[in-house]
Every structure is written in C-alpha cells, then in structure tokens.
Scaffold this motif. Structure first.
Motif, PDB file in Angstrom:
ATOM      1  N   ILE A 147       0.839  -1.209   0.000  1.00 15.38           N
ATOM      2  CA  ILE A 147       0.000   0.000   0.000  1.00 15.38           C
ATOM      3  C   ILE A 147       0.873   1.258   0.000  1.00 15.38           C
ATOM      4  CG2 ILE A 147      -1.644   1.356   1.390  1.00 15.38           C
ATOM      5  CD1 ILE A 147      -2.875  -1.034  -0.105  1.00 15.38           C
ATOM      6  N   ILE A 148       1.935   1.248   0.808  1.00 15.94           N
ATOM      7  CA  ILE A 148       2.844   2.405   0.869  1.00 15.94           C
ATOM      8  C   ILE A 148       3.513   2.630  -0.492  1.00 15.94           C
ATOM      9  CG2 ILE A 148       5.012   3.264   1.885  1.00 15.94           C
ATOM     10  CD1 ILE A 148       4.083   1.794   4.513  1.00 15.94           C
ATOM     11  N   ILE A 149       3.946   1.541  -1.127  1.00 13.60           N
ATOM     12  CA  ILE A 149       4.578   1.642  -2.457  1.00 13.60           C
ATOM     13  C   ILE A 149       3.569   2.171  -3.484  1.00 13.60           C
ATOM     14  CG2 ILE A 149       5.581   0.312  -4.367  1.00 13.60           C
ATOM     15  CD1 ILE A 149       6.846  -1.528  -2.211  1.00 13.60           C
ATOM     16  N   LEU A 150       2.334   1.651  -3.440  1.00 12.50           N
ATOM     17  CA  LEU A 150       1.299   2.078  -4.377  1.00 12.50           C
ATOM     18  C   LEU A 150       1.016   3.578  -4.250  1.00 12.50           C
ATOM     19  CD1 LEU A 150      -1.039   1.555  -6.425  1.00 12.50           C
ATOM     20  CD2 LEU A 150      -2.486   1.027  -4.440  1.00 12.50           C
ATOM     21  N   LEU A 151       0.825   4.045  -3.018  1.00 18.74           N
ATOM     22  CA  LEU A 151       0.519   5.462  -2.796  1.00 18.74           C
ATOM     23  C   LEU A 151       1.709   6.349  -3.161  1.00 18.74           C
ATOM     24  CD1 LEU A 151      -1.538   5.227   0.513  1.00 18.74           C
ATOM     25  CD2 LEU A 151      -2.383   5.964  -1.722  1.00 18.74           C
ATOM     26  N   THR A 152       2.914   5.853  -2.900  1.00 15.20           N
ATOM     27  CA  THR A 152       4.112   6.619  -3.280  1.00 15.20           C
ATOM     28  C   THR A 152       4.169   6.766  -4.796  1.00 15.20           C
ATOM     29  OG1 THR A 152       5.330   5.844  -1.321  1.00 15.20           O
ATOM     30  CG2 THR A 152       6.641   6.684  -3.169  1.00 15.20           C
ATOM     31  N   TYR A 153       3.931   5.657  -5.497  1.00 15.99           N
ATOM     32  CA  TYR A 153       3.962   5.681  -6.965  1.00 15.99           C
ATOM     33  C   TYR A 153       2.936   6.677  -7.512  1.00 15.99           C
ATOM     34  CZ  TYR A 153       3.319   4.251 -11.815  1.00 15.99           C
ATOM     35  OH  TYR A 153       3.200   4.278 -13.182  1.00 15.99           O
ATOM     36  N   THR A 156       4.093  10.163  -7.179  1.00 19.21           N
ATOM     37  CA  THR A 156       5.199  10.579  -8.059  1.00 19.21           C
ATOM     38  C   THR A 156       4.671  11.060  -9.405  1.00 19.21           C
ATOM     39  OG1 THR A 156       5.544   8.355  -8.999  1.00 19.21           O
ATOM     40  CG2 THR A 156       6.830   8.931  -7.026  1.00 19.21           C
ATOM     41  N   LYS A 157       3.396  10.786  -9.707  1.00 23.60           N
ATOM     42  CA  LYS A 157       2.817  11.165 -10.997  1.00 23.60           C
ATOM     43  C   LYS A 157       2.141  12.541 -10.953  1.00 23.60           C
ATOM     44  CE  LYS A 157       4.272   7.460 -12.868  1.00 23.60           C
ATOM     45  NZ  LYS A 157       5.433   7.567 -13.782  1.00 23.60           N
ATOM     46  N   GLY A 158       2.390  13.279  -9.902  1.00 23.66           N
ATOM     47  CA  GLY A 158       1.840  14.632  -9.804  1.00 23.66           C
ATOM     48  C   GLY A 158       0.902  14.772  -8.625  1.00 23.66           C
ATOM     49  N   GLN A 349      15.283  17.600  -6.082  1.00 14.21           N
ATOM     50  CA  GLN A 349      14.920  17.804  -7.488  1.00 14.21           C
ATOM     51  C   GLN A 349      13.456  17.418  -7.716  1.00 14.21           C
ATOM     52  OE1 GLN A 349      17.764  15.299  -9.449  1.00 14.21           O
ATOM     53  NE2 GLN A 349      19.498  16.685  -9.057  1.00 14.21           N
ATOM     54  N   LEU A 350      12.804  18.146  -8.611  1.00 14.15           N
ATOM     55  CA  LEU A 350      11.423  17.834  -8.987  1.00 14.15           C
ATOM     56  C   LEU A 350      11.430  17.080 -10.305  1.00 14.15           C
ATOM     57  CD1 LEU A 350       9.629  21.245  -8.231  1.00 14.15           C
ATOM     58  CD2 LEU A 350       9.916  19.292  -6.700  1.00 14.15           C
ATOM     59  N   ASN A 351      10.497  16.151 -10.469  1.00 15.17           N
ATOM     60  CA  ASN A 351      10.400  15.444 -11.751  1.00 15.17           C
ATOM     61  C   ASN A 351       9.522  16.231 -12.713  1.00 15.17           C
ATOM     62  OD1 ASN A 351       7.749  14.970 -10.987  1.00 15.17           O
ATOM     63  ND2 ASN A 351       7.987  12.777 -10.669  1.00 15.17           N
ATOM     64  N   LYS A 352       9.202  15.663 -13.860  1.00 14.03           N
ATOM     65  CA  LYS A 352       8.426  16.384 -14.880  1.00 14.03           C
ATOM     66  C   LYS A 352       6.998  16.695 -14.433  1.00 14.03           C
ATOM     67  CE  LYS A 352       7.058  12.173 -17.388  1.00 14.03           C
ATOM     68  NZ  LYS A 352       7.104  11.478 -18.691  1.00 14.03           N
ATOM     69  N   PHE A 353       6.532  16.018 -13.363  1.00 15.82           N
ATOM     70  CA  PHE A 353       5.198  16.291 -12.826  1.00 15.82           C
ATOM     71  C   PHE A 353       5.238  17.314 -11.695  1.00 15.82           C
ATOM     72  CE2 PHE A 353       5.122  11.818 -14.340  1.00 15.82           C
ATOM     73  CZ  PHE A 353       4.185  11.960 -15.363  1.00 15.82           C
ATOM     74  N   ALA A 354       6.426  17.918 -11.479  1.00 15.30           N
ATOM     75  CA  ALA A 354       6.629  18.953 -10.448  1.00 15.30           C
ATOM     76  C   ALA A 354       6.440  18.410  -9.028  1.00 15.30           C
ATOM     77  CB  ALA A 354       5.713  20.157 -10.696  1.00 15.30           C
ATOM     78  N   SER A 359      12.579  12.116  -3.106  1.00 15.42           N
ATOM     79  CA  SER A 359      12.182  12.244  -1.694  1.00 15.42           C
ATOM     80  C   SER A 359      11.081  11.254  -1.348  1.00 15.42           C
ATOM     81  CB  SER A 359      11.676  13.667  -1.413  1.00 15.42           C
ATOM     82  OG  SER A 359      12.727  14.569  -1.357  1.00 15.42           O
ATOM     83  N   LEU A 360      10.122  11.128  -2.256  1.00 12.75           N
ATOM     84  CA  LEU A 360       9.014  10.197  -2.038  1.00 12.75           C
ATOM     85  C   LEU A 360       9.516   8.768  -1.899  1.00 12.75           C
ATOM     86  CD1 LEU A 360       6.481  11.772  -4.544  1.00 12.75           C
ATOM     87  CD2 LEU A 360       5.948  11.272  -2.147  1.00 12.75           C
ATOM     88  N   TRP A 361      10.457   8.360  -2.758  1.00 17.35           N
ATOM     89  CA  TRP A 361      10.938   6.977  -2.717  1.00 17.35           C
ATOM     90  C   TRP A 361      11.840   6.706  -1.510  1.00 17.35           C
ATOM     91  CZ3 TRP A 361       8.094   3.656  -4.719  1.00 17.35           C
ATOM     92  CH2 TRP A 361       7.458   3.844  -5.949  1.00 17.35           C
ATOM     93  N   VAL A 362      12.639   7.687  -1.095  1.00 20.09           N
ATOM     94  CA  VAL A 362      13.475   7.515   0.108  1.00 20.09           C
ATOM     95  C   VAL A 362      12.577   7.327   1.328  1.00 20.09           C
ATOM     96  CG1 VAL A 362      15.080   8.688   1.676  1.00 20.09           C
ATOM     97  CG2 VAL A 362      15.486   8.762  -0.779  1.00 20.09           C
TER      98      VAL A 362
END
Length: 468
Positions: A147-153, A156-158, A349-354, A359-362
């Motif tokens: 669940i934590i991995i799913l919500l993190t993913y 990461t998409k914005g 750093q921010l990804n293309k979705f800002a 940070s989210l994955w760490v």
C-alpha cells in the motif's frame, strides 16, 4: 525534462481535506481503550480529548501566522530555521524522517492491513510468512508495504492524483464517522449511559478484573499525561499541510484557514465519537475491548454482527486516505532539506510532474523498513513526546520572530496572541515533563534519536563545504 518549481493547484477545500485526512487514521477507533484504562471515568475520557483538541486547535491557529510569513515548501522545518538556526531545523527534519513521519506511515499502513484481515483472513498479522529470529514477517506487514509503495507511486505522478485520493477518501471517512456517531447516539442504551456517567469524574485506574486503583494527586496528573499519548498521536499530522505550501493557491490565507477548519472538524468528531462509545458500551468493555478495538465493539453493539464488517471497511478507507496525506506531504520536507544541502542531493529535485520523486521513494523505503521491524507501536509512543517538543519550539518561534523580524508581513496573526500560545507552551511543557517522569520509556528513545541528528548535521555541513 524536470520542473524547477512546484505548481500551486490546491485550493482551501483541498488543503482542509489534507489537514483532516492526515489526522484521522486508526487512532480514534482504538486509543480510547488505553485512555480509559488510565483515567477510569467517562468524564475524564472526554476531558482528555477536549484538552488534546484545545492544544491542537491552539497550535494550528498559531501556525497560521508562520504559514503566512513563510508560504513555502517545508513548513515547520522552514519556521524553525527562520526562528532559531539551521541546526534546530535539521534536528526536526531528521526526527521527522527517522521516526515521526516514516514511523507513522508504517503504523497507519499496518493498521490498514490488520482491519483488512477481518474481511480477508489470509492477510492476518498472526500468520508467520518468514521467521527471521529477531522478527517475524506477516502478510499484514507485506500488504502494508504494498500500500505504501502504491501510494508513493501515485504521488510521483503529480499532486493531482494525490489530491483526488485525499479528497475522495477524506470525505468518505468523515461521512461514515458522522454516520456511525449518529447511529450510536440514536441507539444509545439508557442503562449503560446512566451507569457510565455516574461518578464520571472519579479518576482512577481500571484493571482487567474490573477492580480499580486510586491515584495520589501527583500520580493522577501523570495518568492524564499518559492517557494523552494516544489522543495526541490520533490528533497529530495536522501540520502536514504546511509542508506543501508551494502547491497551495493563496497560501498566506488558505494554509491558516485550512489548519483551523481541519483541526476543528476532527476535534468535534473525536469528542462526539467517544461520547457515543459511552452511550453504547459499559466502561469495562471500552477499556478492555479485544485488541483495544473499541469501535469494533461499539459497531457490533449498534449493528450486530455486520458491525464488524462496517468498521473494518471504515478503517480501511480511513487509513488509506490518511497514509496518502502523510506520504504526499512528508516528501516536501526532505526536498527543502536537500535544497539546504542537508539531505541527499537528488531529493531536492522535482520530476516532470513537479513533485519531489526521489524524496518520495526515500521516505517509502524507510517506512517499509519500519513496517518490517514490527517496532512501529513502540516508535509511536516516542513520537508523541518528540512531536509536542517541536510544536512548542515552533510556537515559541512566533514570539522570537515578532521581536527579531517585526516588519515582516503577517497577513494572518496568531489568534489569541500572546495568551493562547503561552497556554499551549505551558500545557506542552507539563505534558512532556510528566512523560519524562512517569513514562521514561516513551521519552528517552525519541530524544536520543533526535540528538543523533547533531553529529549528522555537522557531517552534512562539512560535506556541503567540501563540494562548494
């Protein structure tokens, strides 16, 4: 291609849903049992929630001033840096990463799994998938990590995806909680209510066998402080909205307002939920509900056997939405620390979705490790002490900044200043002091983890100088 700055896409409603949604996890369904064991009477059970609510709302409206002055990502970390120095801010950020946020994400994730097991027994925490000697790995822990991995993913998409989940799940849990409270009060049992509210202000310890232990005056105050550990944990994370200031429209206005509205809504729900518990369950059944699952016992009393399923679904919705808010907001603190050269460079750093993807994955990795450790329950006992400590320091910062930077624009001033912030500080000092004396196991480990941040800070500063 990566973005260079956050996009302000969250309005007042979104921000309020983040405050309320991050606060309401599994605590309100469980911690009432431990509170009642400590205080013994219905009146004191409600008083603990009222004191906690007062402290939470006072702190929240005080933070409104700081959020108006510094409407940028990082929230409380930024406030501490501006009021004190980078070391104090780093110790908060370090504690936040090491224990406060990641430990809470783990605990909320495992709570989701525990109640999922009501409906799907195969994911029970009692099943051992792997025995590592020092710890057991259960399906509940694996599900919580998934669940934590799913919500993190998703996050990461914005921020839009996280916003949609947060609003949907928070509205669902607010409506279902209000529904449960309303049904409980309609179906209240007169004889149970009368028995529970007779001698409601008799403060004592409730034992398993139904006997009671009286307290000395000083021990009674210590018992209230110990009882508040659960209510403060359940009321924590309201400040998460300050971490995402860079993504909120008109942050000078909307952060302070969302803090007030969110904490007020949750305090009303928490107090009325506990009043409802005393209307349908005898005190001993609240204090010694199976595995402390007070809401399950109350729902069973209201709805019969289907009540267990109702509560399991409610807690699954509640914890899923809560973890989304924690995951979304927490990563912004590490992003700001990285910008200051005090965290992994990639985290800034921010990804293309800002959004700060690294940070989210760490955060995801450490929260998952806490899930596997099986020590999240112990962690959260420590968290209440450390959290209140930093809340107090931040509120003292309001006084410091009014002297140090009087000319800085303050679109929103702390409500009731200086009286209410001072009352919070006095209550916070009292709470922390009583915990140090009566519950040292709740305090020293958290303090030690915080202090470990001092050498880490100086190492990070040294490394920063080396690379400049």
């Amino acid at each position: 291609m990566s973005e260079t700055k956050f996009k302000p896409v969250l309005g007042l409603w979104d921000a309020t849903m983040i405050v309320a949604g991050s606060m309401i996890g599994s605590g309100i369904f469980i911690v009432g049992a431990d509170i009642l064991r400590n205080v013994g009477g219905s009146g004191w059970l409600i008083a603990v929630w009222l004191i906690t609510g007062f402290m939470t709302i006072t702190a929240a409206v005080s933070y409104g001033e700081l959020s108006g002055m510094f409407p940028k990502a990082g929230g409380q970390y930024v406030y501490l840096k501006e009021a004190y120095n980078p070391l104090v801010a780093f110790l908060y950020g370090w504690s936040f990463f090491a224990v406060i946020q990641t430990g809470t994400i783990a605990a909320v994730g495992v709570a989701f799994s525990k109640f999922t097991a009501y409906l799907i027994p195969a994911v029970s925490e009692d099943i051992v998938l792997l025995d590592l000697g020092f710890t057991h790995i259960s399906p509940a822990q694996i599900l919580s990590i998934v669940i934590i991995i799913l919500l993190t993913y998703i996050n990461t998409k914005g921020v839009e995806g996280g916003k949609a989940i947060q609003t949907t799940f928070t509205v669902a849990k607010l409506l279902s909680l209000f529904g449960l409270i309303a049904f409980g009060l309609i179906m209240m049992k007169g004889d149970v209510w009368t028995a529970n509210w007779t001698n409601a202000w008799d403060l004592h310890k409730l034992n398993t066998d139904g006997s009671i232990e009286t307290y000395t005056t000083i021990a009674a105050v210590g018992a209230i402080a110990a009882a508040m550990v659960g209510s403060i944990f359940s009321s924590d994370a309201w400040n998460n909205v300050t971490f995402i200031a860079g993504e909120i429209k008109n942050p000078q206005r909307n952060i302070g307002l969302s803090l007030f509205l969110g904490t007020l809504i949750v305090t009303i729900i928490y107090v009325t939920a506990n009043i409802m518990y005393t209307a349908v369950l005898p005190l001993h059944e609240i204090a010694y509900a199976e595995k402390d699952r007070v809401a399950v016992a109350a729902s069973h009393a209201i709805f019969g056997n289907i009540g267990t399923v109702i509560i399991a679904l409610m807690i699954m919705v509640s914890t899923f939405g809560c973890n989304n808010g924690l995951i979304l907001a927490g990563a912004r603190v590490y992003y700001t620390m990285a910008k200051d050269g005090l965290f992994f460079k990639q985290a800034g750093q921010l990804n293309k979705f800002a959004v700060p993807q690294q940070s989210l994955w760490v955060q995801c990795i450490l929260a998952s490790l806490w899930c596997l450790s099986g020590k999240y329950g112990d962690l959260l006992d420590m968290v209440s002490f450390v959290v209140v400590l930093f809340y107090m320091l931040t509120i003292v910062g309001i006084f410091i900044l009014r002297k140090k930077r009087p000319d800085l624009p303050r679109p929103y001033k702390a409500f009731g200043y200086p009286i209410l912030p001072l009352i919070y500080i006095v209550m916070g000092v009292t709470f922390c002091s009583l915990l140090i004396y009566y519950k040292p196991a709740f305090t020293w480990p958290g303090l030690i983890i915080t202090l470990i941040g001092i050498p880490i800070y100086y190492f990070a500063v040294h490394q920063k100088k080396q690379t400049q």
